[in-house]
Design an enzyme around this catalytic site. Structure first.
Site, short mmCIF file in Angstrom:
data_model
loop_
_atom_site.label_atom_id
_atom_site.label_comp_id
_atom_site.label_asym_id
_atom_site.label_seq_id
_atom_site.Cartn_x
_atom_site.Cartn_y
_atom_site.Cartn_z
N ASP A 88 0.84 -1.20 0.00
CA ASP A 88 0.00 0.00 0.00
C ASP A 88 0.87 1.25 0.00
O ASP A 88 1.86 1.32 0.73
CB ASP A 88 -0.87 -0.05 1.27
CG ASP A 88 -1.93 1.04 1.31
OD1 ASP A 88 -2.35 1.40 2.43
OD2 ASP A 88 -2.32 1.53 0.23
N HIS A 89 0.56 2.22 -0.83
CA HIS A 89 1.27 3.52 -0.88
C HIS A 89 2.78 3.37 -1.00
O HIS A 89 3.53 3.91 -0.19
CB HIS A 89 0.92 4.37 0.35
CG HIS A 89 -0.47 4.91 0.32
ND1 HIS A 89 -0.88 5.88 -0.59
CD2 HIS A 89 -1.56 4.56 1.04
CE1 HIS A 89 -2.18 6.12 -0.39
NE2 HIS A 89 -2.61 5.34 0.57
N GLU A 140 -2.20 6.05 -8.27
CA GLU A 140 -3.19 7.02 -7.77
C GLU A 140 -3.14 8.29 -8.59
O GLU A 140 -2.07 8.77 -8.96
CB GLU A 140 -2.90 7.34 -6.29
CG GLU A 140 -3.86 8.35 -5.68
CD GLU A 140 -3.75 8.44 -4.16
OE1 GLU A 140 -3.37 7.44 -3.53
OE2 GLU A 140 -4.04 9.52 -3.64
N GLY A 187 -7.59 8.33 7.70
CA GLY A 187 -7.75 8.61 9.12
C GLY A 187 -9.20 8.70 9.57
O GLY A 187 -10.13 8.41 8.81
N GLY A 217 -8.96 5.81 1.95
CA GLY A 217 -9.64 6.61 2.97
C GLY A 217 -11.10 6.23 3.09
O GLY A 217 -11.96 7.08 3.22
N ALA A 218 -11.38 4.92 3.05
CA ALA A 218 -12.78 4.48 2.94
C ALA A 218 -13.37 3.97 4.26
O ALA A 218 -14.46 3.42 4.28
CB ALA A 218 -12.88 3.39 1.89
N THR A 260 -9.25 -0.15 3.90
CA THR A 260 -9.85 -0.02 5.24
C THR A 260 -8.79 -0.30 6.29
O THR A 260 -8.34 -1.44 6.44
CB THR A 260 -11.01 -1.03 5.38
OG1 THR A 260 -11.90 -0.90 4.27
CG2 THR A 260 -11.74 -0.83 6.70
N ASP A 261 -8.39 0.73 7.02
CA ASP A 261 -7.39 0.57 8.07
C ASP A 261 -7.91 1.16 9.38
O ASP A 261 -7.92 0.49 10.41
CB ASP A 261 -6.10 1.29 7.64
CG ASP A 261 -4.96 0.99 8.60
OD1 ASP A 261 -3.94 1.68 8.56
OD2 ASP A 261 -5.10 0.04 9.40
N THR A 262 -8.37 2.39 9.33
CA THR A 262 -8.83 3.07 10.55
C THR A 262 -9.90 2.27 11.28
O THR A 262 -9.84 2.13 12.52
CB THR A 262 -9.34 4.48 10.20
OG1 THR A 262 -8.24 5.26 9.73
CG2 THR A 262 -9.96 5.17 11.42
O1 LIG Z 1 -6.63 4.29 2.45
C1 LIG Z 1 -6.14 3.78 3.45
C2 LIG Z 1 -6.88 3.69 4.78
O2 LIG Z 1 -7.96 4.58 4.82
P1 LIG Z 1 -8.74 4.74 6.22
O3 LIG Z 1 -7.88 5.58 7.12
O4 LIG Z 1 -10.03 5.41 5.86
O5 LIG Z 1 -8.95 3.37 6.80
N1 LIG Z 1 -4.89 3.24 3.43
O6 LIG Z 1 -4.23 3.21 2.24
C3 LIG Z 1 -4.18 2.79 4.63
C4 LIG Z 1 -2.97 3.68 4.84
C5 LIG Z 1 -2.21 3.27 6.10
O7 LIG Z 1 -0.95 3.96 6.10
P2 LIG Z 1 -0.06 3.99 7.43
O8 LIG Z 1 0.24 2.54 7.80
O9 LIG Z 1 1.18 4.73 7.03
O10 LIG Z 1 -0.86 4.66 8.50
ZN LIG Z 2 -4.61 5.02 1.22
#
Ligand SMILES: O=C(COP(=O)(O)O)N(O)CCCOP(=O)(O)O
Ligand SMILES: [Zn+2]
Length: 313
Positions: A88-89, A140, A187, A217-218, A260-262
């Site tokens: 990712d990224h 992207e 975030g 950012g979903a 989806t991470d947050t």
């Molecule tokens: O798009 C998202 C997550 O989006 P979200 O914050 O809405 O879950 N991601 O690509 C996750 C990015 C995580 O990076 P890091 O480990 O540096 O914090």
């Molecule tokens: Zn992202």
């Protein structure tokens, strides 16, 4: 089985559903993701950022990439659903190369901070290398910033994806899936006002490129999880994510990979706070991570059902 991310996403794009791409930094989140995929009979896309690779390798990039590949493959080879591992990224050439060499299914080259031409050049370079060894590529276009009502249109133009540029970009780079910026941001604090995505832009990008699309950012930042964490001492004031109905609309208009991470992080910390408060005498990590893993699993299962990938393994 361990598969290529492109196989999962091509099927999703053809059949009009989406698959959550779930970030990990450690073993516990991997457990929760695998269990969710098995229980939902859904395809699994696991992703790690550059920060996650540094964290897992305790500072050593090659070690971190190799550790994640061996962990994910160990699980993938023993479960009945398809599992892919994605970088990712990817922003640094050396880290993208380590991920490819270690055996990642796919990599993202994120050169979206540069002008269009440079983004195109960088992406094309990575696509050539990755494709030569069967690894698929995400890129992207546009910037991840929340779009606010009162922001002048010109600013939106500057940061959101230009659908005509997207067509040229995909044709010139051969990228396998694309993340068009349409108003989300990373975030837990995504929107000051009401959540808004630029669906017209999204629809045009899908029509003009025809490839699987990615929404960064979903996360939805579910109210119940925020309240639970706050009842055990967390402070997430002002947290706001992408509502479920907006997510469903994004899938309808062509999104197939939903980062989806947050939401996973929020569920984990809510479970951890709850367990530690209610079990002051516990110090066995196999016990005090259980609730946290359980809550992450439930959040993922609900998202798989929402995106339509349950029973699509
Ligand atoms: O798009 C998202 C997550 O989006 P979200 O914050 O809405 O879950 N991601 O690509 C996750 C990015 C995580 O990076 P890091 O480990 O540096 O914090
Ligand atoms: Zn992202």
């Amino acid at each position: 089985p361990y598969v290529n991310t492109k196989d999962i996403l091509e099927k999703a794009s053809k059949e009009g559903y989406a698959v959550p791409a779930l970030n990990i930094n450690n073993l516990e989140f991997l457990h929760a993701i695998i269990d969710a995929g098995i229980e939902e009979n859904a395809p699994i896309i696991i992703e790690t950022s550059e920060g996650a690779i540094k964290y897992a390798g305790n500072g050593d990039i090659r070690r971190g990439a190799q550790l994640f590949v061996s962990m994910v493959r160990a699980f993938a080879n023993t479960v009945p659903v398809p599992v892919a591992l994605h970088l990712d990224h990817g922003k640094h050439f050396n880290i993208i190369m380590e991920a490819i060499k270690a055996g990642y299914s796919s990599v993202m080259i994120d050169a979206s901070e540069y002008p269009f031409e440079k983004n195109l050049e960088e992406t094309k370079k990575i696509v050539e290398i990755a494709h030569s060894v069967g690894v698929s590529v995400e890129a992207e276009l546009g910037r991840l910033v929340g779009i606010e009502d009162n922001v002048v249109v010109a600013e939106h133009e500057a940061v959101l994806v230009d659908p005509n540029e997207a067509k040229e970009f995909v044709e010139n780079t051969g990228v396998d899936f694309l993340a068009p910026a349409i108003g989300t941001s990373h975030g837990a604090f995504k929107f000051k006002g009401e959540a808004k995505l630029d669906f017209d832009r999204l629809k045009k990008v899908k029509e003009l490129t025809g490839i699987p699309l990615v929404l960064h950012g979903a996360s939805s930042v579910p109210e119940d999880i925020v309240k639970l964490a706050e009842s055990y001492g967390a402070n997430f004031k002002g947290a706001k994510g992408v509502p479920s109905d907006i997510l469903k609309k994004a899938v309808k208009f062509g999104i197939n990979k939903v980062n989806t991470d947050t939401d996973l992080r929020m569920a984990y910390v809510a479970g951890l706070r709850e367990f530690l408060t209610n079990n002051p005498g516990e110090f066995d990590p196999r016990k005090y991570f259980k609730t946290a893993k359980e809550y992450v699993k439930e959040v993922i299962k609900a998202r798989m059902r929402l995106l339509g990938c349950s029973n699509k393994a």
